[in-house]
Design a protein around this motif. Structure first.
Motif, PDB file in Angstrom:
ATOM      1  N   VAL A 178       0.852  -1.193   0.000  1.00  0.00           N
ATOM      2  CA  VAL A 178       0.000   0.000   0.000  1.00  0.00           C
ATOM      3  C   VAL A 178       0.885   1.239   0.000  1.00  0.00           C
ATOM      4  CG1 VAL A 178      -1.700   1.335   1.296  1.00  0.00           C
ATOM      5  CG2 VAL A 178      -1.899  -1.157   1.192  1.00  0.00           C
ATOM      6  N   GLY A 179       0.661   2.130  -0.948  1.00  0.00           N
ATOM      7  CA  GLY A 179       1.487   3.329  -1.054  1.00  0.00           C
ATOM      8  C   GLY A 179       2.721   3.158  -1.913  1.00  0.00           C
ATOM      9  N   PHE A 180       2.923   1.979  -2.476  1.00  0.00           N
ATOM     10  CA  PHE A 180       4.067   1.749  -3.357  1.00  0.00           C
ATOM     11  C   PHE A 180       3.917   2.550  -4.649  1.00  0.00           C
ATOM     12  CE2 PHE A 180       6.571  -2.436  -2.654  1.00  0.00           C
ATOM     13  CZ  PHE A 180       6.865  -2.054  -1.357  1.00  0.00           C
ATOM     14  N   THR A 181       5.041   2.942  -5.218  1.00  0.00           N
ATOM     15  CA  THR A 181       5.093   3.352  -6.618  1.00  0.00           C
ATOM     16  C   THR A 181       5.494   2.130  -7.432  1.00  0.00           C
ATOM     17  OG1 THR A 181       7.436   3.959  -6.546  1.00  0.00           O
ATOM     18  CG2 THR A 181       5.834   5.672  -5.939  1.00  0.00           C
ATOM     19  N   LEU A 182       5.342   2.223  -8.751  1.00  0.00           N
ATOM     20  CA  LEU A 182       5.763   1.105  -9.597  1.00  0.00           C
ATOM     21  C   LEU A 182       7.262   0.848  -9.480  1.00  0.00           C
ATOM     22  CD1 LEU A 182       3.703   1.399 -12.898  1.00  0.00           C
ATOM     23  CD2 LEU A 182       3.582  -0.390 -11.175  1.00  0.00           C
ATOM     24  N   ASP A 183       8.040   1.942  -9.397  1.00  0.00           N
ATOM     25  CA  ASP A 183       9.491   1.775  -9.269  1.00  0.00           C
ATOM     26  C   ASP A 183       9.848   1.041  -7.990  1.00  0.00           C
ATOM     27  OD1 ASP A 183      10.123   2.929 -11.664  1.00  0.00           O
ATOM     28  OD2 ASP A 183      10.545   4.916 -10.840  1.00  0.00           O
ATOM     29  N   GLN A 184       9.153   1.375  -6.881  1.00  0.00           N
ATOM     30  CA  GLN A 184       9.393   0.665  -5.634  1.00  0.00           C
ATOM     31  C   GLN A 184       9.106  -0.820  -5.791  1.00  0.00           C
ATOM     32  OE1 GLN A 184       7.157   3.625  -3.016  1.00  0.00           O
ATOM     33  NE2 GLN A 184       8.327   2.496  -1.494  1.00  0.00           N
ATOM     34  N   ALA A 185       7.970  -1.126  -6.402  1.00  0.00           N
ATOM     35  CA  ALA A 185       7.588  -2.528  -6.566  1.00  0.00           C
ATOM     36  C   ALA A 185       8.633  -3.284  -7.381  1.00  0.00           C
ATOM     37  CB  ALA A 185       6.222  -2.618  -7.237  1.00  0.00           C
ATOM     38  N   VAL A 186       9.095  -2.661  -8.461  1.00  0.00           N
ATOM     39  CA  VAL A 186      10.104  -3.312  -9.303  1.00  0.00           C
ATOM     40  C   VAL A 186      11.387  -3.543  -8.514  1.00  0.00           C
ATOM     41  CG1 VAL A 186      11.603  -3.004 -11.310  1.00  0.00           C
ATOM     42  CG2 VAL A 186       9.170  -2.452 -11.475  1.00  0.00           C
ATOM     43  N   GLU A 187      11.797  -2.539  -7.740  1.00  0.00           N
ATOM     44  CA  GLU A 187      13.057  -2.644  -7.012  1.00  0.00           C
ATOM     45  C   GLU A 187      13.030  -3.761  -5.974  1.00  0.00           C
ATOM     46  OE1 GLU A 187      16.022  -1.104  -7.460  1.00  0.00           O
ATOM     47  OE2 GLU A 187      15.058  -0.405  -9.294  1.00  0.00           O
ATOM     48  N   VAL A 188      11.921  -3.913  -5.245  1.00  0.00           N
ATOM     49  CA  VAL A 188      11.893  -4.908  -4.171  1.00  0.00           C
ATOM     50  C   VAL A 188      11.574  -6.312  -4.695  1.00  0.00           C
ATOM     51  CG1 VAL A 188      11.289  -3.198  -2.433  1.00  0.00           C
ATOM     52  CG2 VAL A 188       9.460  -4.434  -3.605  1.00  0.00           C
ATOM     53  N   ILE A 189      10.908  -6.408  -5.846  1.00  0.00           N
ATOM     54  CA  ILE A 189      10.611  -7.734  -6.401  1.00  0.00           C
ATOM     55  C   ILE A 189      11.824  -8.302  -7.125  1.00  0.00           C
ATOM     56  CG2 ILE A 189       9.204  -8.991  -8.087  1.00  0.00           C
ATOM     57  CD1 ILE A 189       6.901  -7.098  -7.407  1.00  0.00           C
ATOM     58  N   THR A 190      12.554  -7.458  -7.843  1.00  0.00           N
ATOM     59  CA  THR A 190      13.776  -7.922  -8.502  1.00  0.00           C
ATOM     60  C   THR A 190      14.912  -7.962  -7.487  1.00  0.00           C
ATOM     61  OG1 THR A 190      14.329  -5.665  -9.181  1.00  0.00           O
ATOM     62  CG2 THR A 190      13.059  -7.003 -10.729  1.00  0.00           C
ATOM     63  N   GLY A 191      16.009  -8.571  -7.861  1.00  0.00           N
ATOM     64  CA  GLY A 191      17.149  -8.677  -6.953  1.00  0.00           C
ATOM     65  C   GLY A 191      18.198  -9.604  -7.523  1.00  0.00           C
ATOM     66  N   PRO A 192      19.190 -10.002  -6.714  1.00  0.00           N
ATOM     67  CA  PRO A 192      20.270 -10.863  -7.204  1.00  0.00           C
ATOM     68  C   PRO A 192      19.758 -12.226  -7.667  1.00  0.00           C
ATOM     69  CG  PRO A 192      20.855  -9.832  -5.103  1.00  0.00           C
ATOM     70  CD  PRO A 192      19.401  -9.566  -5.323  1.00  0.00           C
ATOM     71  N   LYS A 193      20.439 -12.778  -8.647  1.00  0.00           N
ATOM     72  CA  LYS A 193      20.068 -14.080  -9.195  1.00  0.00           C
ATOM     73  C   LYS A 193      20.179 -15.168  -8.132  1.00  0.00           C
ATOM     74  CE  LYS A 193      21.148 -17.172 -13.076  1.00  0.00           C
ATOM     75  NZ  LYS A 193      22.034 -17.399 -14.243  1.00  0.00           N
ATOM     76  N   ASN A 194      19.239 -16.120  -8.176  1.00  0.00           N
ATOM     77  CA  ASN A 194      19.181 -17.287  -7.286  1.00  0.00           C
ATOM     78  C   ASN A 194      18.809 -16.933  -5.851  1.00  0.00           C
ATOM     79  OD1 ASN A 194      19.867 -19.082  -9.379  1.00  0.00           O
ATOM     80  ND2 ASN A 194      22.065 -18.717  -9.041  1.00  0.00           N
ATOM     81  N   THR A 195      18.304 -15.707  -5.620  1.00  0.00           N
ATOM     82  CA  THR A 195      17.717 -15.383  -4.325  1.00  0.00           C
ATOM     83  C   THR A 195      16.202 -15.515  -4.445  1.00  0.00           C
ATOM     84  OG1 THR A 195      17.605 -13.021  -4.857  1.00  0.00           O
ATOM     85  CG2 THR A 195      19.591 -13.806  -3.741  1.00  0.00           C
TER      86      THR A 195
END
Length: 511
Positions: free
Chosen positions: A436-453
């Motif tokens: 709640v209150g996320f921007t799209l950029d926030q959502a992308v940043e926290v959903i993506t991340g290092p490979k195999n995590t």
């Protein structure tokens, strides 16, 4: 004159109808209208359509067929439909223009009667929106813009925008300047003002995102709109975003642009870039909404001392720029950056990464709209857009009307698709943190991340009594983004049924 969309719409019909007059794939068009004694020439139907650049061209095609004497009842029916369509379109346009002009007059009266900067600005903004719509509907832009009421509205809006900027009402000033720039796009007016206010709002969004959300909420409520959800700070701190910005990186970026950019190379100087960079630093220091983040900005003496330096440094560069014997080059770049850091330590004591970020962005604003520094925190997003791949779970997301993070589609063969994430799922939590209150950029940043995590998405699915939450623990993997999903597109969007994979459906061969 018919616009391109209208032309495309009409040519679809005439292309099919021209088949009535084809022989072995060719249409016979008499040139008697333009050169009566010449013989008829043979052209393809597609040539007739694609060479018609306007409604007048198409009318000449129709008239030429009629003059040739080859038009039968089918062709006459076509021309009748064409003329009826044009008449209907003109009738609809005139009616809509009268409606919009009536609303505009009402809004102008409301603006004249409004008391106070805020109420008057809101009324003027709506009047400007209606004016842009009326201008688009008008047959002549020049005649429309020459109306006294339009000239008065432009003047009133410009004054209100400047007053709002002076009062620190950034949201109001931004909307009014954007409306003015939209109406006067051919004159390229108010572009600098839009960029100036946009820069301030961008700083507030980066350094004080909670304050920015409050400004947006206040502006929407003033206009009778629903406020956005409260700010969510998860994964959205400027300290992390700017942590890796070094003075050496900023210096290299400005130096590279000053030598490589076509405009700067022709001028042979970096003065405009340094001046614009110092303008951005001044905007940072004079944006009052940032005082809660940079405590020293609340100290008038400290802020005044720092501003005195910035303005003096800018004046020195401008003087050297005017004096052809004393050019502005790498020495001034090094001196400006080093002085900026030194004075900052003894006066305002702002975060050095913030100063570097703003002088770098400001310097690039002196160039064109498409030249920018790709900062360390932006590299992943930049690579996603240029390499066609990223590390994530394989979903496309959007913000719906209720500010939910919605899954547009899971990509074929990705962890999300294999796990069962579906189109229409609402992502309510990421690793247990509410979105709640996320921007799209926030959502992308926290959903993506290092490979195999791994990352856990909690999605809401279903409606009414069947609404439920489902958890998906997904492994982040390298995701490729194909530029072509099938043989041809059949409709908008990227869902599965938007593509036709068959090259030859009868033989069952596909892409």
């Amino acid at each position: 004159m018919m616009n391109r969309s209208g032309l495309a719409h009409w040519t679809t019909g005439i292309a099919a109808s021209l088949a009535l007059f084809t022989t072995a794939g060719a249409a016979v068009l008499s040139t008697a209208e333009t050169a009566p004694r010449q013989t008829a020439r043979t052209v393809t139907a597609s040539e007739l359509v694609t060479t018609a650049g306007s409604e007048d061209d198409l009318q000449r095609v129709v008239d030429s067929f009629a003059a040739s004497g080859i038009g039968d009842s089918g062709f006459r029916e076509l021309t009748d439909r064409f003329e009826a369509s044009i008449a209907k379109r003109e009738q609809d346009r005139t009616a809509k223009l009268e409606e919009v002009n009536g609303e505009l007059d009402e809004q102008l009266t409301k603006a004249n009667e409004a008391e106070g900067l805020v109420d008057r600005s809101i009324a003027l903004a709506e009047a400007m929106r209606l004016t842009v719509e009326a201008q688009i509907l008008s047959p002549s832009r020049d005649l429309f813009m020459a109306q006294p009421k339009v000239a008065r509205l432009i003047g009133d809006t410009a004054r209100a925008a400047n007053d709002a900027e002076d009062a620190g009402e950034w949201m109001i000033a931004n909307e009014l300047f954007v409306r003015l720039s939209t109406l006067l796009d051919e004159e390229d007016a108010y572009r600098d003002e839009v960029e100036r206010i946009g820069r301030r709002l961008g700083m507030v969004r980066l350094y004080a995102p909670e304050m920015f959300r409050e400004l947006v909420a206040e502006h929407r409520e003033r206009q009778g709109e629903d406020a956005p959800p409260p700010y969510n700070a998860f994964g959205d701190t400027f300290e992390e975003k700017l942590d890796k910005i070094t003075v050496q990186a900023v210096e290299r970026a400005i130096q590279h642009a000053s030598f490589k950019h076509v405009d700067m190379a022709r001028q042979g100087a970096m003065a405009p870039m340094l001046i614009a960079g110092l303008d951005a630093v001044e905007a940072l220091v004079t944006t009052s909404e940032l005082a809660d983040v940079f405590k020293s900005l609340a100290d008038d003496n400290s802020r005044g001392e720092f501003l005195t330096f910035v303005r003096k440094q800018r004046d020195e560069i401008q003087t050297k720029q005017v004096d052809s014997r004393r050019g502005v080059g790498l020495a001034e770049l090094d001196l400006t950056l080093s002085r900026l850091q030194t004075v900052n330590r003894f006066s305002d004591n702002l975060r050095e990464q913030a100063l570097r970020h703003e002088i770098g962005n400001g310097a690039m604003s002196a160039l064109d709209d498409y030249t920018a520094v790709i900062w360390p925190d932006e590299i992943k997003r930049f690579q996603r857009s240029t390499k066609g791949e990223f590390v994530g779970v394989g979903i496309q997301i959007e913000m719906d009307d209720l500010q939910n993070i919605r899954v547009v589609t899971p990509l074929e063969g990705t962890p999300a698709q294999r796990a069962g994430v579906q189109t229409g799922d609402l992502i309510k939590k990421v690793n247990g943190h509410s979105t709640v209150g996320f921007t799209l950029d926030q959502a992308v940043e926290v959903i993506t991340g290092p490979k195999n995590t791994s990352v856990t998405l909690t999605v809401e699915r279903g409606e009414g009594d069947e609404k439920r939450e489902v958890d998906f623990e997904l492994d982040r993997q390298r995701i490729e983004l194909p530029t072509v999903r099938g043989w041809r597109k059949t409709q908008a969007g990227d869902e599965g049924d938007a593509w036709d994979w068959f090259v030859n459906p009868d033989e069952g061969s596909g892409y």
